[in-house]
Design a protein around this motif. Sequence first.
Motif, mmCIF file in Angstrom:
data_model
loop_
_atom_site.group_PDB
_atom_site.id
_atom_site.type_symbol
_atom_site.label_atom_id
_atom_site.label_comp_id
_atom_site.label_asym_id
_atom_site.label_seq_id
_atom_site.Cartn_x
_atom_site.Cartn_y
_atom_site.Cartn_z
ATOM 1 N N ARG A 94 0.829 -1.203 0.000
ATOM 2 C CA ARG A 94 0.000 0.000 0.000
ATOM 3 C C ARG A 94 0.867 1.258 0.000
ATOM 4 N NH1 ARG A 94 -3.213 -2.017 3.009
ATOM 5 N NH2 ARG A 94 -2.286 -1.562 5.027
ATOM 6 N N ALA A 95 1.899 1.270 0.843
ATOM 7 C CA ALA A 95 2.791 2.436 0.911
ATOM 8 C C ALA A 95 3.512 2.647 -0.415
ATOM 9 C CB ALA A 95 3.789 2.264 2.050
ATOM 10 N N ALA A 96 3.984 1.566 -1.022
ATOM 11 C CA ALA A 96 4.695 1.682 -2.299
ATOM 12 C C ALA A 96 3.776 2.193 -3.395
ATOM 13 C CB ALA A 96 5.294 0.332 -2.690
ATOM 14 N N CYS A 97 2.519 1.779 -3.363
ATOM 15 C CA CYS A 97 1.576 2.134 -4.431
ATOM 16 C C CYS A 97 1.045 3.561 -4.321
ATOM 17 C CB CYS A 97 0.422 1.143 -4.449
ATOM 18 S SG CYS A 97 0.939 -0.480 -5.007
ATOM 19 N N ALA A 98 1.344 4.233 -3.241
ATOM 20 C CA ALA A 98 0.874 5.609 -3.073
ATOM 21 C C ALA A 98 1.450 6.535 -4.147
ATOM 22 C CB ALA A 98 1.243 6.119 -1.684
ATOM 23 N N THR A 99 2.522 6.111 -4.803
ATOM 24 C CA THR A 99 3.167 6.967 -5.813
ATOM 25 C C THR A 99 2.751 6.621 -7.239
ATOM 26 O OG1 THR A 99 5.080 5.485 -5.981
ATOM 27 C CG2 THR A 99 5.185 7.246 -4.323
ATOM 28 N N ILE A 100 1.854 5.681 -7.429
ATOM 29 C CA ILE A 100 1.480 5.282 -8.786
ATOM 30 C C ILE A 100 0.746 6.416 -9.481
ATOM 31 C CG2 ILE A 100 0.063 3.733 -10.193
ATOM 32 C CD1 ILE A 100 0.627 1.534 -8.159
ATOM 33 N N ASP A 101 1.285 6.801 -10.645
ATOM 34 C CA ASP A 101 0.643 7.865 -11.424
ATOM 35 C C ASP A 101 0.854 7.684 -12.930
ATOM 36 O OD1 ASP A 101 3.316 8.520 -11.665
ATOM 37 O OD2 ASP A 101 3.118 10.548 -10.867
ATOM 38 N N ARG A 102 1.148 6.458 -13.359
ATOM 39 C CA ARG A 102 1.336 6.170 -14.778
ATOM 40 C C ARG A 102 0.416 5.021 -15.173
ATOM 41 N NH1 ARG A 102 4.276 9.799 -13.674
ATOM 42 N NH2 ARG A 102 6.247 10.433 -14.573
ATOM 43 N N PRO A 103 0.106 4.898 -16.453
ATOM 44 C CA PRO A 103 -0.781 3.819 -16.905
ATOM 45 C C PRO A 103 -0.193 2.422 -16.728
ATOM 46 C CG PRO A 103 -0.526 5.492 -18.630
ATOM 47 C CD PRO A 103 0.419 5.847 -17.530
ATOM 48 N N ILE A 104 1.146 2.320 -16.751
ATOM 49 C CA ILE A 104 1.800 1.024 -16.589
ATOM 50 C C ILE A 104 2.682 1.099 -15.357
ATOM 51 C CG2 ILE A 104 3.376 -0.677 -17.589
ATOM 52 C CD1 ILE A 104 2.565 0.478 -20.368
ATOM 53 N N CYS A 105 2.464 0.184 -14.426
ATOM 54 C CA CYS A 105 3.242 0.138 -13.192
ATOM 55 C C CYS A 105 3.987 -1.194 -13.134
ATOM 56 C CB CYS A 105 2.336 0.291 -11.983
ATOM 57 S SG CYS A 105 3.243 0.231 -10.427
ATOM 58 N N ILE A 106 5.296 -1.106 -13.012
ATOM 59 C CA ILE A 106 6.160 -2.280 -12.882
ATOM 60 C C ILE A 106 6.524 -2.407 -11.406
ATOM 61 C CG2 ILE A 106 8.332 -3.356 -13.571
ATOM 62 C CD1 ILE A 106 8.266 -1.241 -15.981
ATOM 63 N N VAL A 107 6.092 -3.471 -10.764
ATOM 64 C CA VAL A 107 6.460 -3.728 -9.370
ATOM 65 C C VAL A 107 7.619 -4.714 -9.424
ATOM 66 C CG1 VAL A 107 5.685 -4.469 -7.093
ATOM 67 C CG2 VAL A 107 4.065 -3.368 -8.665
ATOM 68 N N SER A 108 8.806 -4.236 -9.080
ATOM 69 C CA SER A 108 10.016 -5.005 -9.386
ATOM 70 C C SER A 108 10.440 -5.994 -8.320
ATOM 71 C CB SER A 108 11.177 -4.039 -9.650
ATOM 72 O OG SER A 108 11.516 -3.351 -8.459
ATOM 73 N N ASP A 109 9.719 -6.074 -7.204
ATOM 74 C CA ASP A 109 10.214 -6.928 -6.125
ATOM 75 C C ASP A 109 9.113 -7.652 -5.361
ATOM 76 O OD1 ASP A 109 9.216 -4.616 -4.966
ATOM 77 O OD2 ASP A 109 10.899 -4.320 -3.609
ATOM 78 N N VAL A 110 8.263 -8.342 -6.070
ATOM 79 C CA VAL A 110 7.215 -9.143 -5.437
ATOM 80 C C VAL A 110 7.878 -10.398 -4.869
ATOM 81 C CG1 VAL A 110 5.116 -10.472 -5.875
ATOM 82 C CG2 VAL A 110 5.424 -8.223 -6.930
ATOM 83 N N ARG A 111 7.698 -10.637 -3.568
ATOM 84 C CA ARG A 111 8.420 -11.722 -2.907
ATOM 85 C C ARG A 111 7.528 -12.713 -2.151
ATOM 86 N NH1 ARG A 111 13.771 -11.334 -2.539
ATOM 87 N NH2 ARG A 111 14.761 -9.443 -3.269
ATOM 88 N N ARG A 112 6.291 -12.335 -1.908
ATOM 89 C CA ARG A 112 5.425 -13.169 -1.069
ATOM 90 C C ARG A 112 4.067 -13.381 -1.729
ATOM 91 N NH1 ARG A 112 8.586 -10.004 1.999
ATOM 92 N NH2 ARG A 112 9.434 -10.844 3.936
ATOM 93 N N GLN A 113 3.422 -14.491 -1.370
ATOM 94 C CA GLN A 113 2.074 -14.731 -1.876
ATOM 95 C C GLN A 113 1.124 -13.633 -1.414
ATOM 96 O OE1 GLN A 113 0.604 -18.785 -1.687
ATOM 97 N NE2 GLN A 113 2.707 -19.569 -1.713
ATOM 98 N N THR A 114 1.367 -13.069 -0.237
ATOM 99 C CA THR A 114 0.509 -11.985 0.237
ATOM 100 C C THR A 114 0.696 -10.723 -0.607
ATOM 101 O OG1 THR A 114 2.142 -11.425 1.938
ATOM 102 C CG2 THR A 114 0.251 -12.809 2.603
ATOM 103 N N ASP A 115 1.865 -10.543 -1.236
ATOM 104 C CA ASP A 115 2.049 -9.414 -2.152
ATOM 105 C C ASP A 115 1.115 -9.574 -3.347
ATOM 106 O OD1 ASP A 115 4.116 -8.549 -0.468
ATOM 107 O OD2 ASP A 115 5.714 -9.240 -1.809
ATOM 108 N N VAL A 116 1.124 -10.762 -3.940
ATOM 109 C CA VAL A 116 0.238 -11.030 -5.083
ATOM 110 C C VAL A 116 -1.216 -10.867 -4.658
ATOM 111 C CG1 VAL A 116 -0.478 -12.751 -6.794
ATOM 112 C CG2 VAL A 116 1.937 -12.572 -6.144
ATOM 113 N N ARG A 117 -1.547 -11.391 -3.493
ATOM 114 C CA ARG A 117 -2.914 -11.272 -2.970
ATOM 115 C C ARG A 117 -3.315 -9.806 -2.827
ATOM 116 N NH1 ARG A 117 -4.494 -12.942 3.172
ATOM 117 N NH2 ARG A 117 -6.455 -11.813 3.239
ATOM 118 N N TYR A 118 -2.425 -8.994 -2.269
ATOM 119 C CA TYR A 118 -2.730 -7.576 -2.092
ATOM 120 C C TYR A 118 -3.082 -6.928 -3.434
ATOM 121 C CZ TYR A 118 -2.369 -2.611 -1.589
ATOM 122 O OH TYR A 118 -2.656 -1.285 -1.656
#
Length: 192
Positions: A94-118
């Motif tokens: 949630r904290a990382a996504c507060a800066t999303i402001d482009r049509p395409i967002c690359i999340v470069s460090d997904v490490r947990r199943q709960t990240d995908v779930r979020y």
Amino acid sequence: MANVPDGVPRVLLLLSGKRKCGKDFLADALLQRLGTDRAQIVRISEPIKRHWAEAMGLDLAALLGDGAYKERYRRQMIEWSDGRRQEDYGVFCRAACATIDRPICIVSDVRRQTDVRYFREAYGPETRLRTVRIEASEQVRHGRGWQFQAGVDDVQSECDLDGYAGWDLVLTNERPDGVGELLDRLVQLIEC
């Protein structure tokens, strides 16, 4: 796709993989290919490292980098962040996504199943979510500077997605001359 609400990307590309598999390298190269007017990189680890730098008086830029400085504190950051995730599994996403402001967002460090779930829960059907696993052999990762570290490479932050089977794309990132092909496949996944 034109009806995506403000602050919600049209495409979320979730990159996962072991340390030194090339997640950040490919994310940076993909951003160059797509352009910063269309895309951005978000790192779940950034709010963790920011807190750690402030609490411990450390150099945030060095923690965000890819060097020995970060590795010196990695285990403690993992342990601290795991405690926070037990209280709220989406706190850092949630904290990382507060800066999303482009049509395409690359999340470069997904490490947990709960990240995908979020991301599935938070961005739902309005966003095209794409999951990518980047792989490289231990030999290749050693060549990139990886060394096994107990308490880092054998814990949830490195192993939780090892058995995950829901990847939209699995890429093997071992050949320096194969980066263009990998980027082509990522762009195709984003645009399909």
